[in-house]
Design a protein around this motif. Structure first.
Motif, short mmCIF file in Angstrom:
data_model
loop_
_atom_site.label_atom_id
_atom_site.label_comp_id
_atom_site.label_asym_id
_atom_site.label_seq_id
_atom_site.Cartn_x
_atom_site.Cartn_y
_atom_site.Cartn_z
N GLU A 114 0.86 -1.14 0.01
CA GLU A 114 0.02 0.01 0.11
C GLU A 114 0.94 1.27 -0.17
N LYS A 119 2.18 1.88 -3.52
CA LYS A 119 1.04 2.07 -4.19
C LYS A 119 0.87 3.50 -4.30
N LYS A 120 0.86 4.07 -2.96
CA LYS A 120 0.76 5.76 -2.83
C LYS A 120 1.93 6.43 -3.52
N TRP A 121 3.02 5.74 -3.36
CA TRP A 121 4.42 6.36 -3.77
C TRP A 121 4.26 6.42 -5.38
N GLU A 122 3.62 5.56 -5.88
CA GLU A 122 3.51 5.28 -7.46
C GLU A 122 2.56 6.32 -7.91
N GLU A 123 1.62 6.94 -7.09
CA GLU A 123 0.60 7.73 -7.35
C GLU A 123 1.14 9.24 -7.26
N GLY A 124 2.31 9.46 -6.77
CA GLY A 124 3.10 10.54 -6.94
C GLY A 124 3.35 11.04 -5.72
N TYR A 125 3.09 10.48 -4.50
CA TYR A 125 3.59 10.87 -3.23
C TYR A 125 4.97 10.79 -2.88
N VAL A 182 5.42 8.78 2.33
CA VAL A 182 4.30 8.02 2.72
C VAL A 182 4.55 7.66 4.24
N ASP A 226 10.66 8.90 -1.22
CA ASP A 226 11.19 8.89 -2.48
C ASP A 226 12.78 8.99 -2.45
N LYS A 278 5.42 16.22 -1.34
CA LYS A 278 4.06 15.74 -1.32
C LYS A 278 4.04 14.61 -0.25
N THR A 311 1.55 11.95 2.37
CA THR A 311 0.09 11.22 2.77
C THR A 311 0.35 10.22 3.90
#
Length: 309
Positions: A106, A109-115, A118, A163, A190, A192
């Motif tokens: 999960e 997944k959030k990292w791949e969304e651009g965050y 996390v 990242d 960014k 989350t």
């Protein structure tokens, strides 16, 4: 394929390092587009943690280790792992399985969304003592009010994904009193959060006693703010004001009632007033000393005795 580096500080975790490695390996079997490495940082363990890490690294090429020359603490251990982790993303987590590896997909997944960052928001299970849960809440409220960073309730866990760009920025920090949770919030990027319930420690006992928690809290407050020093100055002004108003009133009353002792009132007023004045001056000097103190210390955060990469 993208590479994920996982940093795990280990202090007397001989019974957990193999378990956490196995759990993480199982997780990545379901993530076909990612390679991974685990960087264990042996923070001056007194048990057989180092022996276990050496055996694991001989059997599994993804296992790497860093051995400190002594115990430098949890935060320097996490920082050392980040300094040597060059994956596309870096995940830091504890080695006692209270940070569930099952949450890694999960986070990715959030990292791949651009965050870029996390972080995780921890919730304690019911079996955790009321004292532990309450002191944790008080700590975050106190830190937010006395410092210049704002940590959400339960959001101070060191279980996070960063990242590579954010990790590079973290490497550039040369602070002595590390408080990575605050630094991560201060950095921006960014971000989350993901909620999780802290798991139970698999083996061994936690070395984080009340004394260490209080020291950690004080480090977090003083690393990001000089508000406690301003508080000393405010107290100085307050005591001076109280001495002038309170003792002046008593002097007048004693004079009218003819109960005064010759010289006593003026002596007490002088002592209290100049005592408060000294506290004001010390507080102001302390503000500048605090700023200088945070800049001039250049000792390394840790010393590496051995590593296998």
């Amino acid at each position: 394929m993208k590479k994920v580096s996982i940093v795990i500080p280990a202090h007397n975790e001989e019974g957990n390092v193999a378990l956490v490695h196995e759990k993480i390996k199982e997780v990545f079997l379901g993530l076909r587009n990612y390679n991974f490495e685990i960087i264990f940082v042996n923070d001056g363990s007194r048990d057989n943690t180092q022996q276990m890490l050496e055996e694991l690294s001989q059997k599994h090429e993804e296992v790497k280790f860093i051995e400190f020359s002594r115990n430098f603490g949890h935060q320097p251990a996490v920082k050392a792992g980040m300094d040597h982790a060059f994956g596309n993303a870096v995940i830091s987590m504890d080695g006692d399985l209270q940070h569930p590896p099952e949450l890694i997909p999960e986070m990715i997944k959030k990292w791949e969304e651009g965050y870029d960052i996390v972080y995780t928001v921890r919730t304690y299970p019911k079996q955790i003592s009321y004292f532990k849960r309450k002191t944790s809440d008080v700590f975050y409220k106190l830190l937010s009010s006395l410092s210049d960073v704002n940590l959400t309730k339960g959001g101070g866990s060191d279980f996070r994904l960063m990242d590579a760009n954010a990790v590079q920025a973290m490497r550039d920090f040369k602070e002595d009193d590390l408080f990575l949770r605050g630094l991560t919030s201060w950095m921006g990027y960014k971000q989350t959060g993901i909620d999780f319930i802290a798991g139970e420690r698999m083996t061994g006992e936690s070395s984080y006693n009340l004394k260490k928690m209080l020291k950690f809290a004080f480090t977090g407050i003083t690393a990001f703010s000089v508000k406690p020093l301003y508080l000393a100055a405010y107290l100085g002004f307050l005591f001076s004001l109280v001495s002038v108003i309170g003792y002046a009133g008593y002097v007048i009353y004693a004079f009218v009632a003819r109960t005064e002792i010759s010289g006593w009132a003026s002596l007490i007023m002088t002592i209290v007033f100049f005592g408060g004045l000294q506290l004001i001056i010390l507080g102001i000097i302390g503000i500048y000393l605090g700023k200088i103190f945070k800049q001039v210390k250049e000792r390394p955060n840790y010393i590496i005795k051995n590593k296998n990469f």
